[in-house]
Each structure stands twice: as C-alpha cells, then as structure tokens.
Design a protein around this motif. Structure first.
Motif, PDB file in Angstrom:
ATOM      1  N   MET A 336     -17.069 -14.579 -21.532  1.00 19.70           N
ATOM      2  CA  MET A 336     -17.188 -15.302 -22.793  1.00 19.70           C
ATOM      3  C   MET A 336     -16.242 -14.715 -23.843  1.00 19.70           C
ATOM      4  O   MET A 336     -15.665 -15.444 -24.656  1.00 19.70           O
ATOM      5  CB  MET A 336     -18.634 -15.252 -23.296  1.00 19.70           C
ATOM      6  CG  MET A 336     -19.655 -16.003 -22.445  1.00 19.70           C
ATOM      7  SD  MET A 336     -19.401 -17.798 -22.379  1.00 19.70           S
ATOM      8  CE  MET A 336     -18.506 -17.952 -20.813  1.00 19.70           C
ATOM      9  N   ALA A 337     -16.070 -13.403 -23.829  1.00 15.78           N
ATOM     10  CA  ALA A 337     -15.142 -12.758 -24.752  1.00 15.78           C
ATOM     11  C   ALA A 337     -13.712 -13.168 -24.440  1.00 15.78           C
ATOM     12  O   ALA A 337     -12.890 -13.371 -25.344  1.00 15.78           O
ATOM     13  CB  ALA A 337     -15.289 -11.240 -24.681  1.00 15.78           C
ATOM     14  N   MET A 338     -13.381 -13.310 -23.143  1.00 13.19           N
ATOM     15  CA  MET A 338     -12.027 -13.720 -22.773  1.00 13.19           C
ATOM     16  C   MET A 338     -11.721 -15.137 -23.246  1.00 13.19           C
ATOM     17  O   MET A 338     -10.581 -15.476 -23.547  1.00 13.19           O
ATOM     18  CB  MET A 338     -11.864 -13.641 -21.250  1.00 13.19           C
ATOM     19  CG  MET A 338     -11.950 -12.236 -20.666  1.00 13.19           C
ATOM     20  SD  MET A 338     -10.664 -11.094 -21.274  1.00 13.19           S
ATOM     21  CE  MET A 338     -11.600 -10.191 -22.524  1.00 13.19           C
ATOM     22  N   GLU A 435      -2.765 -14.578 -25.017  1.00 13.97           N
ATOM     23  CA  GLU A 435      -3.938 -15.441 -25.129  1.00 13.97           C
ATOM     24  C   GLU A 435      -4.178 -16.199 -23.828  1.00 13.97           C
ATOM     25  O   GLU A 435      -5.313 -16.320 -23.361  1.00 13.97           O
ATOM     26  CB  GLU A 435      -3.733 -16.418 -26.300  1.00 13.97           C
ATOM     27  CG  GLU A 435      -4.964 -17.234 -26.647  1.00 13.97           C
ATOM     28  CD  GLU A 435      -6.133 -16.389 -27.114  1.00 13.97           C
ATOM     29  OE1 GLU A 435      -7.284 -16.841 -26.939  1.00 13.97           O
ATOM     30  OE2 GLU A 435      -5.891 -15.284 -27.640  1.00 13.97           O
ATOM     31  N   ARG A 436      -3.084 -16.708 -23.215  1.00 17.02           N
ATOM     32  CA  ARG A 436      -3.211 -17.400 -21.935  1.00 17.02           C
ATOM     33  C   ARG A 436      -3.693 -16.432 -20.853  1.00 17.02           C
ATOM     34  O   ARG A 436      -4.543 -16.780 -20.032  1.00 17.02           O
ATOM     35  CB  ARG A 436      -1.867 -18.009 -21.548  1.00 17.02           C
ATOM     36  CG  ARG A 436      -1.444 -19.163 -22.405  1.00 17.02           C
ATOM     37  CD  ARG A 436      -2.221 -20.425 -22.034  1.00 17.02           C
ATOM     38  NE  ARG A 436      -1.854 -21.534 -22.887  1.00 17.02           N
ATOM     39  CZ  ARG A 436      -2.527 -21.904 -23.959  1.00 17.02           C
ATOM     40  NH1 ARG A 436      -3.622 -21.238 -24.316  1.00 17.02           N
ATOM     41  NH2 ARG A 436      -2.143 -22.949 -24.674  1.00 17.02           N
ATOM     42  N   MET A 441      -7.957 -14.413 -17.219  1.00 17.95           N
ATOM     43  CA  MET A 441      -8.858 -13.335 -16.811  1.00 17.95           C
ATOM     44  C   MET A 441     -10.330 -13.740 -16.996  1.00 17.95           C
ATOM     45  O   MET A 441     -11.203 -13.293 -16.261  1.00 17.95           O
ATOM     46  CB  MET A 441      -8.567 -12.067 -17.618  1.00 17.95           C
ATOM     47  CG  MET A 441      -7.291 -11.340 -17.197  1.00 17.95           C
ATOM     48  SD  MET A 441      -7.298 -10.857 -15.446  1.00 17.95           S
ATOM     49  CE  MET A 441      -6.230 -12.118 -14.740  1.00 17.95           C
ATOM     50  N   GLY A 442     -10.582 -14.615 -17.975  1.00 20.61           N
ATOM     51  CA  GLY A 442     -11.939 -15.125 -18.139  1.00 20.61           C
ATOM     52  C   GLY A 442     -12.394 -15.886 -16.904  1.00 20.61           C
ATOM     53  O   GLY A 442     -13.536 -15.724 -16.440  1.00 20.61           O
ATOM     54  N   PHE A 443     -11.510 -16.710 -16.355  1.00 18.64           N
ATOM     55  CA  PHE A 443     -11.851 -17.437 -15.130  1.00 18.64           C
ATOM     56  C   PHE A 443     -11.999 -16.485 -13.945  1.00 18.64           C
ATOM     57  O   PHE A 443     -12.850 -16.687 -13.078  1.00 18.64           O
ATOM     58  CB  PHE A 443     -10.792 -18.500 -14.835  1.00 18.64           C
ATOM     59  CG  PHE A 443     -10.893 -19.719 -15.713  1.00 18.64           C
ATOM     60  CD1 PHE A 443     -11.936 -20.623 -15.536  1.00 18.64           C
ATOM     61  CD2 PHE A 443      -9.967 -19.953 -16.712  1.00 18.64           C
ATOM     62  CE1 PHE A 443     -12.042 -21.747 -16.342  1.00 18.64           C
ATOM     63  CE2 PHE A 443     -10.064 -21.075 -17.525  1.00 18.64           C
ATOM     64  CZ  PHE A 443     -11.103 -21.980 -17.351  1.00 18.64           C
ATOM     65  N   LEU A 445     -13.051 -13.408 -14.131  1.00 21.81           N
ATOM     66  CA  LEU A 445     -14.361 -12.769 -14.297  1.00 21.81           C
ATOM     67  C   LEU A 445     -15.488 -13.708 -13.882  1.00 21.81           C
ATOM     68  O   LEU A 445     -16.463 -13.285 -13.249  1.00 21.81           O
ATOM     69  CB  LEU A 445     -14.548 -12.326 -15.748  1.00 21.81           C
ATOM     70  CG  LEU A 445     -13.762 -11.090 -16.188  1.00 21.81           C
ATOM     71  CD1 LEU A 445     -13.911 -10.875 -17.686  1.00 21.81           C
ATOM     72  CD2 LEU A 445     -14.229  -9.857 -15.438  1.00 21.81           C
ATOM     73  N   LEU A 446     -15.367 -14.981 -14.225  1.00 22.52           N
ATOM     74  CA  LEU A 446     -16.373 -15.946 -13.796  1.00 22.52           C
ATOM     75  C   LEU A 446     -16.415 -16.029 -12.270  1.00 22.52           C
ATOM     76  O   LEU A 446     -17.490 -16.141 -11.665  1.00 22.52           O
ATOM     77  CB  LEU A 446     -16.081 -17.326 -14.382  1.00 22.52           C
ATOM     78  CG  LEU A 446     -16.441 -17.537 -15.859  1.00 22.52           C
ATOM     79  CD1 LEU A 446     -16.066 -18.953 -16.295  1.00 22.52           C
ATOM     80  CD2 LEU A 446     -17.922 -17.296 -16.099  1.00 22.52           C
ATOM     81  N   GLY A 447     -15.243 -15.959 -11.637  1.00 25.28           N
ATOM     82  CA  GLY A 447     -15.199 -15.959 -10.174  1.00 25.28           C
ATOM     83  C   GLY A 447     -15.894 -14.747  -9.593  1.00 25.28           C
ATOM     84  O   GLY A 447     -16.597 -14.839  -8.574  1.00 25.28           O
ATOM     85  N   THR A 448     -15.725 -13.596 -10.255  1.00 26.37           N
ATOM     86  CA  THR A 448     -16.418 -12.383  -9.803  1.00 26.37           C
ATOM     87  C   THR A 448     -17.929 -12.542  -9.922  1.00 26.37           C
ATOM     88  O   THR A 448     -18.683 -12.154  -9.031  1.00 26.37           O
ATOM     89  CB  THR A 448     -15.952 -11.172 -10.635  1.00 26.37           C
ATOM     90  OG1 THR A 448     -14.525 -11.045 -10.547  1.00 26.37           O
ATOM     91  CG2 THR A 448     -16.612  -9.896 -10.133  1.00 26.37           C
ATOM     92  N   ALA A 449     -18.363 -13.150 -11.034  1.00 33.26           N
ATOM     93  CA  ALA A 449     -19.806 -13.376 -11.220  1.00 33.26           C
ATOM     94  C   ALA A 449     -20.352 -14.324 -10.161  1.00 33.26           C
ATOM     95  O   ALA A 449     -21.448 -14.114  -9.624  1.00 33.26           O
ATOM     96  CB  ALA A 449     -20.068 -13.935 -12.619  1.00 33.26           C
ATOM     97  N   VAL A 450     -19.581 -15.361  -9.821  1.00 35.52           N
ATOM     98  CA  VAL A 450     -20.018 -16.305  -8.779  1.00 35.52           C
ATOM     99  C   VAL A 450     -20.108 -15.597  -7.429  1.00 35.52           C
ATOM    100  O   VAL A 450     -21.037 -15.831  -6.648  1.00 35.52           O
ATOM    101  CB  VAL A 450     -19.056 -17.508  -8.709  1.00 35.52           C
ATOM    102  CG1 VAL A 450     -19.347 -18.364  -7.486  1.00 35.52           C
ATOM    103  CG2 VAL A 450     -19.173 -18.345  -9.973  1.00 35.52           C
ATOM    104  N   TYR A 451     -19.133 -14.713  -7.153  1.00 34.86           N
ATOM    105  CA  TYR A 451     -19.176 -13.958  -5.894  1.00 34.86           C
ATOM    106  C   TYR A 451     -20.429 -13.103  -5.808  1.00 34.86           C
ATOM    107  O   TYR A 451     -21.119 -13.090  -4.777  1.00 34.86           O
ATOM    108  CB  TYR A 451     -17.929 -13.074  -5.789  1.00 34.86           C
ATOM    109  CG  TYR A 451     -18.001 -12.052  -4.676  1.00 34.86           C
ATOM    110  CD1 TYR A 451     -17.857 -12.439  -3.355  1.00 34.86           C
ATOM    111  CD2 TYR A 451     -18.239 -10.719  -4.956  1.00 34.86           C
ATOM    112  CE1 TYR A 451     -17.935 -11.511  -2.325  1.00 34.86           C
ATOM    113  CE2 TYR A 451     -18.322  -9.775  -3.946  1.00 34.86           C
ATOM    114  CZ  TYR A 451     -18.161 -10.185  -2.629  1.00 34.86           C
ATOM    115  OH  TYR A 451     -18.253  -9.256  -1.620  1.00 34.86           O
ATOM    116  N   LEU A 452     -20.748 -12.388  -6.873  1.00 34.11           N
ATOM    117  CA  LEU A 452     -21.959 -11.563  -6.879  1.00 34.11           C
ATOM    118  C   LEU A 452     -23.213 -12.430  -6.810  1.00 34.11           C
ATOM    119  O   LEU A 452     -24.214 -12.035  -6.204  1.00 34.11           O
ATOM    120  CB  LEU A 452     -21.988 -10.689  -8.137  1.00 34.11           C
ATOM    121  CG  LEU A 452     -20.895  -9.617  -8.237  1.00 34.11           C
ATOM    122  CD1 LEU A 452     -21.007  -8.874  -9.562  1.00 34.11           C
ATOM    123  CD2 LEU A 452     -20.976  -8.641  -7.080  1.00 34.11           C
TER     124      LEU A 452
END
Length: 647
Positions: A336-338, A435-436, A441-443, A445-452
């Motif tokens: 969310m910060a990213m 910024e891009r 990196m936000g996406f 991180l979301l992918g990492t969260a989905v993996y976990l």
C-alpha cells in the motif's frame, strides 16, 4: 557538484573516523570469534553436548518449555538376568515417551537433534556399536520443499552388545552405566531443549542366566551393522568442512541472499531509498545503512539462538499459521505504501528516534532490515544448505559464528555503501522513474503476499483476505485522512483510528469468523452424508425425518448458516436425539440432481435448507437464505412434533 564535494569533505571530518572504527571493530570481533573457535573444528555430532539448556538462578533451575523427564521415562535394561563370564550380554537404554511426544533417530534428518548413547562399561569389557531400530520417517511440505525427519514415538530400545572378560568371580556385582543425549519434541512442533539422562543397571555374576522380559526386544541390525535409515549417513558436504571454509561459505551465502526471489522486493525498496538519499548528508546515509544492517544481523543472531537451543531449522517459522498471516499483513501494508496510499516512515518522535528530519527513519530502516531477513528464510541459495547442515551439528558458539557470517554477508553491500556513501552516485539518479519503480515493487510485494497466502490451509485463506482488506482500509485512513496543515491532535486521532481498524479486522477474521467456520463447526459438525434423490426416498420410506443443506463452497451465506445455525452444539444434540438424518447437497460444482431438487423446492439459488418430516414427506419445511439457530431449531421441532402427534 560543489554541494556534493562539500558534503564529502565534511563527511571526511565527521564520519570517516567513526566509520572506520566501526568497520574495524566489526572485523576484529569477527576475527577474534573465529580464532577462538578454530581449535574446535571440525566437530562431530558427539561434540555437541550442552546438557538440558537449564539455567541456575538463586539455587533453582529453569528449563525452556518444561522438564523433559515429564514426558520421557528412561531406564537401562538387559536381555539376561545375570552376567556369565566371557558370554556376550545385550544392554539397552529404554525410552518410554508420552503421547504426542517423540525423539529423533541416530540421524535426525532436516530438523531436530540426533539421539546418541554413551556407554560406561567396566574395565576389561568390550562394547559394540549402539543399535538403533529403523525410525519412523516423517515428511512435511514447507514453502515448496519437503522437510524429512526420522523419529521414535511411544517407546524405543537403543542397545549394544557388551562382552565381559572370562575371569569374573561368581557372585560379584557388575554395574553398567549409560548416558543418552536426546531432544524431545511434540507433534505440534514445540520442542524442549536438548537433554541428557544418566541411567545404571547392576547385575550379579553367575554361571547361568535366564532371559529377561526385555530379551525379545533386543532386535534390529546385527552388531556392527547399520539399518538403511537408522544408521549414520556419510554426508560429504557436511563432514568435509573446516571452520574457516564454513565462515567463508556463510559470507558468500548471505551475499547471494540479496538477489533471491524471496527477499528481492524488500531489497529493492532499500535500494530505492538509497537512491533518494543520494543528495543527503553522508552522516545520515551512514546511520540509515547501519540501521538496516543491524536489523539483518539481529534476525540472524536470533535464528542462531533458536537453532542452538531449540533445534529450529531455516524457515521453520513459516510452519506457524500465525506467523504466515502476520507476514502477509506486513507485506500487504508495505505494498500500500508503494502505491502511495500511505507514506513509508514513522511520524513525530518515533520517526527518527528523536530527530526532526523528514524521510526514512532509523527505526523504519531497522525494521526493513528485519523484514528483508525474515523474508529470506524460505529461500536457500547456493552454499546455504550445506552450511546450515554443518552448523546444526556444531556447539552453540560455532552456530552463532556461522549465522553471524551469513548475516554479515547479507548486510555487506549496505555496510560498504554506508561507509562510502559517495558510491551511491553509481546508482541511477533520482527522477520520475522512481515513482514507476515504486509502483512496480508494489505489485511484486502483492505477488509475494499471494504466494504466502497459497501456503495457508484453505480454511484460513478467506479470512486472511478479509484481514488484508481491513489493513488496506486502515492504511488509507492513516495516509489519506490528514494533511500537513492539520493539527497534531488530528494526526494522532486518525492514526489511533487506523490502528483500531487494523486490530478489529484481525479480531473479526481470526477471533470470530475463523473459529466459527473451523473450530466450532469441527467440534459440533453434524454427521453429514451426501445427498441423492435415492437416499432421500430410502430414508423417508423407512420413516425417518431428513434435513438437507443445499450449499456450495463459493457461497458465503451458506458458510454463515453452517457456522451459526447448522453445525452448532444445540442443533447437533437435537438431530441426534430425534434420529434426524442430515444430508448435504453440495452444489459447488454442477450437479443436475441438486438443480432439479432445488427447482422442485421453488428455488434457483443457495443457501436453502429443507426439512422433510417423516409423517408428511410431501410437505417439506423450507428455510431460504440466512437464518438463525433458533429458527432452525423451531422448524426441526415442528417437524418431529407433528410426527409425534400423528403417532
């Protein structure tokens, strides 16, 4: 350029000496520790004895996790009632284990502490190798890898063949001794510290002897042999190590962890902040880099303590569902910060541990180092597997040295950039690309969260997503509901509200819905059987009342009815008391028979609950959509009461 040169000159006078002193201190500490340990390397498993990890305090003894003697009974037994001069005798250490507890085999596998026995045999006797029965092989899937351990449950006898000299005096007494070193662990994963137990057995010398009650249990490999699994393995990547080589490989393994997929998202965030800091004062860059490096080293030293004293393994914390949920939550909030929902950094006095500068804080940089290291633990890069296997067979001080070398290796790039901040200029210059990059990196991180999330059991996934939704709302409130012009009191109030939203979402997901849909429904689950028209007709023909739950896994209202009305203690008691037959019509996948039955009940959707009274099967009682437990019990009572009145 001039500003950069001035800053560099100022850095020379204010930071270089402290930086070199710190680097020299770290190097001296590392070298002293290594030199202290060199005479003890290499070590075999037998050198790793540190008792039961008890600590004395004021005359009392404390042990982590309780006393091993509460869960294991150890005694020394033999296969004969007496010692016959010159005749072989089998003696064994018998271990009786409490339910749900186990010890490990001669080789423990990927986790735990190997069991070993030291024999204390009278002078003049000879003793063979300790015989280990073939242990149970236990396999567990963890983060895409299979963790294998070899263990004994309930009871086990570890024995050896001892041969006395021929010159023994009949009537004399012989005392045998043995010390067993073992680690007790419970099925749920909790382990006690490695422990040792001394036992003795006294037998008389005689010309004849009878078999004892234990004689038939002295089975296994023949003396001097080994069983395929119970015996020691020759592991060249573990045995052929010197301490110096282990420390070097640990350093390289830690360095390589920086590019492993598990940790790359967090490392990318750190690189991004270093690019942003390129124009800051070198002293500030040094402080932030060292805070990040300290976070890395703190985690590695913590892992060393867990390995040395509790038998933990690399990545074993991911066996905990609570830990997985916490990591998913933290990673989601970082994503969310990213995306700019909230700004990374802590406000006020916490932001810079008392400093007033804006930007990344020492505390957040330290936390980022911790997070990067924790995320690295599911990964096992080159050198790491063999080094960890070698470390687990060493005494605690060597374990700490090896884990420290891995931590130093992982932190090395950031230490170097902190000591020489002018090297940051080799990174890309700040600009719109940042910024891009941050959004990308936000996406990631979301992918990492989905993996976990995929590692969690299926019944945890939905409520973890609900928890993350709450954290997303909390992040929005934290970052978007105030402006710089707002008073400090409003900032404080908004952030308290954001924290309360996050806490409430956690309680709602795991304190309310999860127990209701898993623990409670499992305890009071009705004895559901699959629905079919034939089964319904059969039960009604035999005069039984039938309860049918039309449900589907993709239907949240169905889960609500099951948790709070159907699978409850009161409903289960009522159904069993009145002999009601519960049938489940699972419509998760297409089923023509269920569809046709729903149409006959004037419904095209689920949830739907139908009660077919035994005395009037053509007049079913139908409950549509969600309903309360009291409503269900009222309708069930109506069905059986009508039946009773008709009788």
């Amino acid at each position: 350029m001039l500003a950069t040169m001035d800053a560099t000159k100022q850095y020379d006078s204010t930071v270089r000496q402290p930086a070199f002193r710190l680097a020299g201190w770290l190097g001296a500490l590392f070298l002293t520790l290594a030199l202290t340990l060199v005479p003890h390397s290499p070590l075999s498993a037998q050198d790793k004895g540190f008792g039961s990890a008890n600590f004395s305090l004021g005359g009392s003894t404390m042990a982590f996790g309780g006393n091993s003697e509460d869960h294991a009974t150890v005694r020394l037994v033999s296969d004969k009632t007496a010692v016959i001069p010159g005749a072989a005798l089998r003696v064994g250490v018998e271990v009786e284990l409490a339910d749900d507890w186990h010890i490990y085999g001669r080789e423990s596998g990927d986790v735990g502490e190997p069991t070993r026995v030291e024999w204390d045999i009278p002078e003049g006797w000879t003793v063979g190798d300790t015989q280990f029965p073939t242990p149970k092989e236990d396999r567990m899937e963890l983060v895409g890898e299979t963790i294998v351990s070899y263990l004994y449950e309930h009871e086990v006898l570890l024995w050896a063949e001892a041969t006395p000299p021929a010159e023994l005096t009949p009537g004399a007494e012989i005392t045998f001794g043995a010390t067993i070193h073992y680690m007790l662990c419970k099925t749920d994963g909790m382990c006690l510290p490695p422990a040792s137990k001394e036992v003795t057995l006294t037998l008389a010398v005689a010309e004849t002897a009878e078999a004892t009650e234990h004689a038939e249990r002295f089975i296994g490999a023949e003396p001097g042999g080994t069983s395929p699994v119970g015996g020691p393995f020759e592991l060249q990547d573990v045995a052929d190590q010197s301490l110096w080589m282990a420390l070097l490989k640990g350093l390289l393994a830690g360095l390589i962890l920086n590019v492993m997929p598990c940790v790359l998202p967090v490392i990318s965030i750190k690189v991004l902040t270093m690019v942003r800091q390129a124009g800051e004062h070198p002293k500030r860059i040094f402080q932030l880099g060292m805070a990040f490096s300290t976070g890395i080293l703190v985690v590695f030293l913590g892992l060393a303590a867990l390995t040395a004293y509790f038998g933990a393994t690399w990545g074993s914390q991911f066996q905990s569902r609570g830990f997985l949920v916490a990591m998913i939550g933290v990673i989601f909030v970082f994503s969310m910060a990213m995306f700019g929902v909230w700004e990374f950094g802590l406000p006020g006095a916490l932001s810079n541990v008392g400093a007033k500068e804006e930007g990344e804080s020492l505390l957040s940089s330290f936390g980022l180092g911790i997070m990067a290291t924790v995320l690295a633990t599911p990964c096992s890069g080159p050198f790491l597997g063999a080094i960890l296997a070698y470390a687990m067979r060493q005494p605690p001080r060597i374990i700490f040295a090896i884990f420290a070398s891995i931590g130093v290796g992982m932190a090395l790039p950031y230490m170097l950039l902190s000591i020489r901040p002018t090297w940051v200029r080799f990174l890309p210059r700040p600009g719109a690309w940042m910024e891009r990059f941050k959004q990308i990196m936000g996406f990631v991180l979301l992918g990492t969260a989905v993996y976990l999330l995929g590692i969690l059991p299926s019944d945890w996934m939905l409520w973890t997503v609900v928890f993350c939704l709450g954290l997303g709302i909390a992040s929005f409130v934290w970052g978007q509901m105030t402006t710089l012009a707002d008073p400090r009191s409003k900032h404080l109030m908004v952030r308290v509200i954001a924290i309360l939203i996050g806490v409430f979402s956690g309680w709602l997901s795991f304190g309310y819905f999860l127990p209701a849909t898993t623990g409670q429904s499992t305890t009071h689950m009705l004895d559901w059987e699959p629905f079919s028209p034939q089964r319904l007709e059969q039960e009604l023909a035999e005069g039984r009342t039938v309860l049918i739950d039309f449900t589907a896994d993709w239907c949240p209202n169905c889960k609500f009815n099951e948790a709070f009305a159907l699978n409850t203690e009161e409903t289960k008691k009522f159904v069993e008391t009145h002999g009601i037959i519960p049938l489940k019509a699972d419509w998760t996948d297409r089923n023509e028979e269920i569809r046709l039955m729903l149409e006959r009940l004037d419904s095209v959707s689920v949830p739907l609950t139908a009660i077919f009274p035994a005395d009037r099967p053509t007049q079913p009682i139908v409950l549509r959509d969600t309903f309360r437990k009291s409503t269900l019990l009222e309708k069930l009572n109506e069905a059986v009461t009508t039946e009773s009145n008709s009788e």
